[in-house]
Design a protein around this motif. Structure first.
Motif, PDB file in Angstrom:
ATOM      1  N   UNK B 199     -50.742   3.989 -86.737  1.00  0.00           N
ATOM      2  CA  UNK B 199     -51.970   4.292 -85.999  1.00  0.00           C
ATOM      3  C   UNK B 199     -52.396   5.737 -86.207  1.00  0.00           C
ATOM      4  N   UNK B 200     -51.399   6.602 -86.438  1.00  0.00           N
ATOM      5  CA  UNK B 200     -51.708   8.025 -86.649  1.00  0.00           C
ATOM      6  C   UNK B 200     -52.098   8.310 -88.101  1.00  0.00           C
ATOM      7  N   UNK B 201     -51.853   7.343 -88.966  1.00  0.00           N
ATOM      8  CA  UNK B 201     -52.140   7.525 -90.388  1.00  0.00           C
ATOM      9  C   UNK B 201     -53.631   7.785 -90.581  1.00  0.00           C
ATOM     10  N   UNK B 202     -53.938   8.636 -91.535  1.00  0.00           N
ATOM     11  CA  UNK B 202     -55.298   9.114 -91.738  1.00  0.00           C
ATOM     12  C   UNK B 202     -56.251   7.990 -92.160  1.00  0.00           C
ATOM     13  N   UNK B 203     -57.427   7.984 -91.554  1.00  0.00           N
ATOM     14  CA  UNK B 203     -58.449   7.029 -91.966  1.00  0.00           C
ATOM     15  C   UNK B 203     -58.977   7.450 -93.338  1.00  0.00           C
ATOM     16  N   UNK B 204     -58.947   6.548 -94.294  1.00  0.00           N
ATOM     17  CA  UNK B 204     -59.424   6.897 -95.648  1.00  0.00           C
ATOM     18  C   UNK B 204     -60.827   6.337 -95.839  1.00  0.00           C
ATOM     19  N   UNK B 205     -60.922   5.037 -95.795  1.00  0.00           N
ATOM     20  CA  UNK B 205     -62.221   4.380 -95.833  1.00  0.00           C
ATOM     21  C   UNK B 205     -62.224   3.436 -94.652  1.00  0.00           C
ATOM     22  N   UNK B 206     -63.010   3.788 -93.665  1.00  0.00           N
ATOM     23  CA  UNK B 206     -63.075   2.952 -92.484  1.00  0.00           C
ATOM     24  C   UNK B 206     -63.421   1.529 -92.895  1.00  0.00           C
ATOM     25  N   UNK B 207     -62.743   0.511 -92.504  1.00  0.00           N
ATOM     26  CA  UNK B 207     -61.720   0.429 -91.456  1.00  0.00           C
ATOM     27  C   UNK B 207     -60.271   0.612 -91.928  1.00  0.00           C
ATOM     28  N   UNK B 208     -60.007   1.201 -93.083  1.00  0.00           N
ATOM     29  CA  UNK B 208     -58.625   1.246 -93.563  1.00  0.00           C
ATOM     30  C   UNK B 208     -58.035   2.651 -93.591  1.00  0.00           C
ATOM     31  N   UNK B 209     -56.710   2.689 -93.338  1.00  0.00           N
ATOM     32  CA  UNK B 209     -55.987   3.953 -93.260  1.00  0.00           C
ATOM     33  C   UNK B 209     -55.138   4.172 -94.517  1.00  0.00           C
ATOM     34  N   UNK B 210     -54.635   5.373 -94.657  1.00  0.00           N
ATOM     35  CA  UNK B 210     -53.782   5.707 -95.798  1.00  0.00           C
ATOM     36  C   UNK B 210     -52.645   4.700 -95.948  1.00  0.00           C
ATOM     37  N   UNK B 211     -52.021   4.314 -94.848  1.00  0.00           N
ATOM     38  CA  UNK B 211     -50.841   3.439 -94.935  1.00  0.00           C
ATOM     39  C   UNK B 211     -51.188   1.992 -95.257  1.00  0.00           C
TER      40      UNK B 211
END
Lengths: 139, 391, 408, 142
Positions: B199-211
Motif C-alpha cells: 500500500x505504501x509502494x509508489x503509484x506509478x501509473x494510476x491505478x497501479x503501483x511500483x510493486x
C-alpha cells in the motif's frame, strides 16, 4: 487541466506509412476520420490494409461525428518521456462509430475523469508538423 | 498423431543467479547456463541438434553453436512476445515429437537490470514492425508510452466492470515476495514484504503501483527437451509435457488489445487453458500448483479466471489475504517468486520452477506436485503448459 | 589448425530414427499466392502480406477463417497479430518465427509442418512481404549516419575494415573458391545467363523480356571484385504466401498437393552471420551439406532422384557451391557443371531456378522459390520440367540454412 | 597509405564487451593478441565466452606472432556497395595467421592489382582516430 509539454524535449511524432496516412492527413486539417470498408461499411481503427469482416482491400476515410465516451483511463504519476510533464492522464475512448482510440483529455483534472463520461474531439496543434486529436468533456 | 501429449519430456534445467548486474555479456550467461542444463541432464553440447530462442534474445544460434562447439543442428526457431517461454518449450516438444531432432535446448538470457546489452535482435535495422508502428503512431504521441501504462488501461476497465479496488491487487506481490524470500537464487532472498508495504509502494501509473510490476534482472535460463524414450536413460526424473498450446485471437495486441469488444479479460489465455486441459485430460482441480505470468501483478487474478480456477470477476477475491495462493494453500502460485518476487527473465523462471516442483526440488515445495500449470504471455499472445511427473 | 574440429566438421550427431520422422508424406503445400513483383509497390508490406495470403487461400479453395497458424520470418516487419487483425482470422493455434533472413525460407515450411504433424494447427500459412527495393535495401551498408558503435560484437570485426555488405561477404568466399578450384568468372556467368533465360519465360518475373548474353554479364558493372552486378540478386517489392495442411485434408482441396518428403534446417560448427571465415575451409557450405544429408537420410532418396531444383541464389557462386553440397556434382566441380548452362537448363540434368530465381524473377527471401517448386509439382511452371515428381528448394546461404524436398 | 577515408563520415566503432575487451585493449596498445583456452590450449578468434572445444570458460590473452598469409580477398570498387566512410577502391582480406587463426582486415600497402591469395603479410597498426585503432596488414618479405 490539459497535458503540459516540455518544449525542450520534442514528443514522438507519429510515423506515417501507407496504411495510416489518410488518418493523419485528416488530423492535420482538423478533421477526425476513420477507415471504413467500401464494400461492407465496417468502421475500423487503428487503420489496417484490409477489412477483417469481408476482406475487401477497398476503403475510404470517413469523417467521424467526433463524439464518444471514456472507456478506460490511466494517470501517469511518473513520465516515461521528458516531453510529457507528469502527472497526466491518457484515455481510451469509444466513439459513436464503434471504434476506440487512445488520446488525452483537455481542461479536466485527472480525478474528474470517469468511465462513461461523454466527450467530443478538439484539435491541438502541439508543434510544427504535429497536430493531435484530443477530447473535451461535454454535457 | 493428434497432439504431443507424452511425446516430449524436460530432462535438464539450469538458471543463473538473479542479479542487478551480471557483469557479463548475455552470451556468456547463455553458454554458462546451457552447459549447466546439459550437465543436469547428463548430456554434452555434442548431443544437441536443436535450439529454440526468444526472437529478441541477444544470443543467436550461431553465437551459441560457435561458442560451445555444438555440432550440427536441424531444428531451430524463435518465439516472440510475452508468450515465448511456454511457446518455446512447446516448439521444442513439437520438434522431438515429430522426429526432426533429438535434444532441443530452449534458452533465454537477459541483462534486463544492468542493460549490458550485446546484440539487439536482427530486426532492429531502423524500419518499424507493425507492432511498433501501432504503439508509436496511436499511443506514444499521447504520452502512452510505458508497459505499465498500457497494462493499467486494461486493469482500470477490469476494476470498473467487477467493482474492484486497486489496493486488493497487493496480495499477489505479497505472496510472490514471500515465496521469493525462501529462494536463495532470487533477488529478494530473505526480503519478504507485508501487505502494508504494498500500500505504501509508489503509484506509478494510476491505478497501479511500483510493486505491481516485475523486477528487472540480469539472468539466464535454459532447459533441455527430448523424447520420453530417450529421457529414461538420462540423469533426472523426466518431466513430461502433457499439454502445450499457444493462442492469438482477433485484435490481440501486446498489452494494448484495446480495440475489441471487451478488454477486461485475457481471452487468449482462456483459449490456452481450454486447449491444455483438453490435451492433458485433466481439470483445474487436478493442478497442484501454478506458475502464472506475473510480469504485471493484476493480470494474475485475471489468469486465474481465464484458466478456470475461479469464476469471472472472482480472481481478486481468490487472491485476497493470500491464503489460497501461498504455500500450503489450495493453489500455491509462483513458488519461486516469479517475476514479482524472484526476478524478471521474461517468464522462463516459471517453466524452470514448474520442473523443480515436479522433481521435488523447489525451495517452496508443494507436496506431491505431480501436475503443474505454466502460463505465459498475459495481456497479449499467450501460451501455456501442463507438466507432469507421470506419463 | 583446430585439429579436432576437422574430425567433427562432418560429424553427424545421433539422429532420430527415420520411422519417427512424422513429417514425411503427412503434410502438403496446398495453396500459393503472391503479389506482383515491382520496384515500388506503392503500399505497405502488411497490405502485400494480406493480399498474398488471401490469394493463397483462394488458390487452395479455403476460407480465411480456416487459417489457424502463421509462421513468419523473424526479419519480417509485419507481425502475425496484424495479419490476424487485418484479415479477420478468428484464432491462431500456432505462430512462430524463423531467423536468419533468407535462411528462414524453407525453415518456415519445416516449422509449419511440425505444427501440422503434431496436431498444433490445421492450416498454417508461411509468408514473406518486403518493400526491399523502395524501402531499406539490404545491399547497402547500414545507416552509418546515426550508428557510431557496431550494433553487435560480430560487426566489430568487419565493418571498421569496410567489409559492410552481403555482396562483399559472399565475394570473400568466391575469391577463395575460385582460387582453390581454379574456377573463372566466365564460368560463374553462365548461372546468371540461364536464370535470365528462365525469367524471360515467366511473365511475372521482373526481368521478363530482358535476356542477357555471357558478353553482357562480363560487361556488367563490377560491384565488389570478383562479383559483378549480374552476380547479385534483385531488390524487390512484393509478397509471397503458401499454405500447408495435412495430407489427408489436402485431398479435399482444389489443387494437386505438393507433399513434403523432407524438410530440415542446417547449422554447422563455427558459423558466423554470412562471414564464416574462421572455419577450416570457406570454399564450401557445410550447413547446406548437412541439410542435404538430412534430406537424403529421412527420404531415402539421392540427388539423382530430384527432377528440378530451386537453389537459393542471392549471388551466382552460391548455385555451383550448392550443387556440390547437395551432391549433384563433386566438390569443386560446380562451376564446370554450370558452364555453358545446358545441364541446368530445361531438359538438362537438373534444371535450376526455373522461374528465374532471385537473380532474375524477384527477391522475396526464398519464398518465391518455394512457390515455384510447388508450381513444378503442379505442372504449372512457365518453364515446366516434364513430369516433375521430386522438387528441391533450398534456403539462404552463409547463414543457418534450410531445405525442403517436395513430391507430387 | 593505400586506404583513404572520407572525412566527415565516422567509421563504425567496434562494440567492446566483457568477452572481447582484452582483444580491443590489445589493439589500442598496438598488440595483436588472441584468446586462448587455459584448460585445453585452443587458440580462438573471434573472442568467445566459452571454449568451443572443451567448454571451459577460463580464458587468457596470448600475443600473436603477427605474421600470416592472405587467405582470401575482395576489392570494393562500387561505392554504393561499399562502406560510405571509405573511398573506393579498397581491399578487405582474410588473413590466416601463422598462429592458426584467421582475421578480417585491410591491406596497408598493397594496391588491388597486386593482391593474391597466399601473399605473406604481417600486422601493422593504424591509428585512424583518437578512439579507433585497427590492425592492418602489409606485405612481408620471406
Amino acid at each position: 487541466m490539459s497535458m503540459v509539454y516540455d518544449t525542450e524535449h520534442p514528443v514522438p511524432i507519429p510515423p506515417i506509412i501507407w496504411d495510416n496516412m489518410g488518418y493523419w492527413e485528416g488530423i492535420n486539417r482538423h478533421e477526425l476520420v476513420f477507415q471504413r470498408c467500401k464494400e461492407c461499411g465496417t468502421w475500423r481503427h487503428p487503420p489496417r490494409p484490409v477489412c477483417p469482416k469481408c476482406r475487401s482491400f477497398e476503403k475510404e476515410w470517413t469523417p467521424s461525428t467526433g463524439k464518444g465516451a471514456v472507456y478506460s483511463w490511466v494517470t501517469y504519476q511518473e513520465s516515461p518521456h521528458p516531453g510529457f510533464k507528469a502527472p497526466y492522464s491518457v484515455v481510451l475512448l469509444e466513439m459513436e462509430e464503434g471504434v476506440r482510440l487512445v488520446s488525452n483529455m483537455v481542461d479536466i483534472k485527472p480525478e474528474e475523469i470517469s468511465i462513461g463520461m461523454p466527450v467530443e474531439v478538439v484539435f491541438e496543434d502541439i508543434a510544427e508538423g504535429l497536430t493531435l486529436p484530443k477530447f473535451r468533456k461535454v454535457g | 498423431m493428434n497432439n504431443i501429449k507424452n511425446r516430449a519430456a524436460i530432462v535438464g534445467i539450469s538458471m543463473t543467479k538473479f542479479s542487478k548486474d551480471s557483469e557479463r555479456t548475455e552470451l556468456y550467461l547463455t553458454c554458462q547456463c546451457i552447459k549447466a542444463a546439459l550437465d543436469d541432464a547428463g548430456l554434452t553440447p555434442d548431443d544437441v541438434d536443436g535450439l529454440v530462442k526468444q526472437t529478441d534474445d541477444a544470443s543467436d544460434e550461431h553465437a551459441v553453436t560457435s561458442s560451445m562447439g555444438m555440432g550440427n543442428l536441424t531444428y531451430f526457431g524463435e518465439s516472440r512476445w510475452g508468450a515465448a517461454p511456454s511457446a518455446m518449450a512447446m516448439r521444442a516438444a513439437m520438434g522431438v515429437a515429430t522426429g526432426v531432432a533429438n535434444y532441443i535446448v530452449v534458452y533465454r538470457s537477459v541483462n534486463g537490470a544492468s542493460k549490458r546489452r550485446m546484440t539487439p535482435s536482427m530486426r532492429t535495422s531502423g524500419q518499424m514492425s507493425t507492432s511498433d508502428l501501432l504503439q508509436w503512431t496511436f499511443h506514444a504521441p499521447f504520452g502512452h508510452m510505458s508497459n505499465a501504462g498500457r497494462v493499467a488501461m486494461i486493469v482500470r476497465r477490469y476494476m470498473h466492470e467487477f467493482g474492484i479496488n486497486n489496493d486488493q491487487f497487493g496480495w499477489v506481490p505479497t505472496v510472490c515476495r514471500e515465496h521469493g524470500a525462501r529462494n536463495a537464487n532470487s533477488m529478494f532472498y530473505q526480503k519478504p514484504i507485508a501487505f502494508e508495504d504494498y500500500l505504501k509502494s509508489k503509484m506509478i501509473v494510476e491505478p497501479l503501483r511500483r510493486m505491481d510490476f516485475y523486477e528487472e534482472a540480469d539472468a539466464a535460463a535454459a532447459l533441455v527437451v527430448t523424447t520420453p524414450e530417450r529421457a529414461k536413460d538420462l540423469k533426472q526424473r523426466p518431466v513430461y509435457v502433457l499439454g502445450a498450446a499457444q493462442h492469438m485471437a482477433l485484435e490481440t495486441e501486446e498489452l494494448t488489445s484495446y480495440y475489441r469488444p471487451s478488454i477486461s479479460g485475457l481471452p487468449e489465455m482462456g483459449k490456452v487453458g481450454e486447449k491444455i486441459f483438453a490435451m492433458a485430460g485433466v481439470t483445474p482441480k487436478d493442478i497442484k500448483c501454478v506458475q502464472l505470468d506475473d510480469s504485471y501483478g493484476p493480470f494474475v487474478p485475471m489468469q486465474l479466471e481465464e484458466l478456470g480456477f475461479c469464476n469471472q470477476g472472482e480472481g481478486v477475491d481468490f487472491c485476497n489475504r493470500g491464503d489460497r495462493i501461498r504455500l500450503g494453500g489450495e493453489l500455491p502460485l509462483n513458488t519461486s517468486g516469479g517475476s514479482l518476487g524472484e526476478g524478471h527473465i521474461h517468464g522462463m523462471n516459471h517453466v524452470i520452477e514448474a520442473v523443480r516442483q515436479i522433481r521435488g526440488t523447489s525451495t517452496a515445495q508443494v507436496k506431491d506436485a505431480e501436475l503443474v500449470l505454466v502460463a505465459s504471455g498475459a495481456g497479449g499472445p499467450a501460451s501455456g503448459l501442463i507438466l507432469g511427473g507421470k506419463s | 589448425m583446430y585439429d579436432q574440429y576437422l574430425a567433427r566438421r562432418y560429424r553427424t550427431t545421433v539422429r532420430p530414427r527415420v520411422e519417427d520422422y512424422k513429417i514425411k508424406d503427412n503434410v502438403a503445400i496446398v495453396g500459393i499466392g503472391q503479389t506482383e513483383f515491382s520496384k515500388n509497390s506503392g503500399r505497405s508490406e502488411c497490405q502485400m502480406a494480406c493480399e498474398a495470403i488471401k490469394a493463397a487461400v483462394e488458390d487452395a479453395g479455403l476460407n480465411i477463417e480456416d487459417i489457424d497458424g502463421l509462421v513468419k520470418y523473424a526479419m519480417d516487419y509485419t507481425d502475425e497479430m496484424h495479419i490476424v487483425s487485418a484479415l479477420g482470422i478468428p484464432d491462431l493455434n500456432y505462430f512462430g518465427e524463423c531467423g536468419w533472413g533468407g535462411g528462414a525460407s524453407c525453415a518456415t515450411i519445416l516449422h509449419a509442418a511440425t505444427a501440422i504433424a503434431s496436431g498444433a494447427a490445421n492450416y498454417v500459412v508461411c509468408y514473406r512481404a518486403m518493400n526491399e527495393r523502395s524501402g531499406a535495401r539490404y545491399g547497402r551498408a547500414p545507416g552509418v549516419e546515426q550508428i557510431m558503435i557496431a550494433p553487435n560484437d560480430h560487426y566489430g570485426y568487419l565493418m571498421p575494415f569496410g567489409l559492410a555488405t552481403p555482396p562483399s561477404w559472399v565475394a570473400m568466399f568466391a575469391t577463395r573458391y575460385m582460387y582453390e578450384f581454379g574456377a573463372t568468372v566466365e564460368q560463374l556467368g553462365w548461372v546468371s545467363v540461364v536464370c535470365r533465360e528462365y525469367a524471360c519465360m515467366n511473365p511475372k518475373a521482373m526481368f521478363y523480356g530482358r535476356p542477357i548474353t555471357l558478353q553482357d554479364y562480363m560487361e556488367s558493372r563490377m560491384i565488389v571484385e570478383p562479383l559483378r552486378l549480374y552476380d547479385c540478386c534483385l531488390d524487390t517489392d512484393g509478397a509471397v504466401a503458401v499454405i500447408l495442411t495435412s495430407a489427408e485434408r489436402a485431398k479435399a482441396l482444389k489443387q494437386r498437393p505438393a507433399y513434403i518428403l523432407g524438410a530440415t534446417q542446417g547449422i554447422a560448427t563455427q558459423g558466423e552471420m554470412m562471414t564464416s571465415y574462421y572455419r577450416p575451409m570457406i570454399s564450401i557450405l557445410p550447413e547446406s551439406w548437412y541439410a542435404g544429408q538430412e534430406l537424403w537420410r529421412v527420404t531415402g532418396l539421392s540427388p539423382k532422384d530430384v527432377d528440378v531444383a530451386q537453389l537459393y541464389d542471392a549471388f551466382t557462386p552460391l548455385i555451383p557451391m550448392q550443387l556440390e553440397e547437395y551432391g549433384f556434382c563433386g566438390v569443386g566441380e560446380g562451376v564446370a557443371f554450370c558452364e555453358g548452362g545446358d545441364r541446368i537448363r530445361l531438359g538438362g540434368e537438373i534444371p535450376c531456378n526455373t522461374s528465374g530465381g532471385h537473380l532474375s524473377e524477384a527477391y522475396i527471401h526464398g519464398m518465391n522459390l518455394i512457390a515455384e517448386a510447388v508450381r513444378q509439382i503442379r505442372g504449372t511452371s512457365t518453364a515446366q520440367v516434364e513430369d516433375a515428381e521430386i522438387s528441391l528448394v533450398t534456403g539462404g546461404l552463409g547463414v543457418p540454412t534450410s531445405a525442403v524436398l517436395l513430391r507430387r | 597509405m593505400v586506404m583513404e577515408y572520407n572525412p566527415g563520415i565516422q567509421l563504425l566503432r567496434p562494440r567492446v564487451d566483457f568477452d572481447n575487451q582484452g582483444y580491443w585493449d590489445g589493439i589500442k596498445q598496438h598488440k595483436l593478441i588472441f584468446q586462448k583456452c587455459k584448460y585445453c590450449g585452443l587458440l580462438i578468434h573471434r573472442p568467445r565466452p566459452m571454449c568451443p572445444r572443451c567448454n571451459s570458460m577460463d580464458m587468457e590473452w596470448v600475443p600473436s606472432m603477427g605474421k600470416g598469409t592472405v587467405y582470401s580477398w575482395v576489392n570494393f570498387v562500387y561505392a554504393n556497395a561499399a562502406y560510405p566512410g571509405i573511398k573506393v577502391p579498397y581491399l578487405v582480406v582474410v588473413v590466416e595467421m601463422l598462429d592458426g587463426v584467421r582475421i578480417v582486415s585491410n591491406m596497408y600497402d598493397v594496391p588491388p592489382d597486386e593482391i593474391y591469395v597466399g601473399m605473406p603479410v604481417e600486422v601493422v597498426f593504424d591509428d585512424i582516430a583518437d578512439d579507433l585503432t585497427l590492425p592492418k596488414f602489409k606485405r612481408r618479405e620471406v
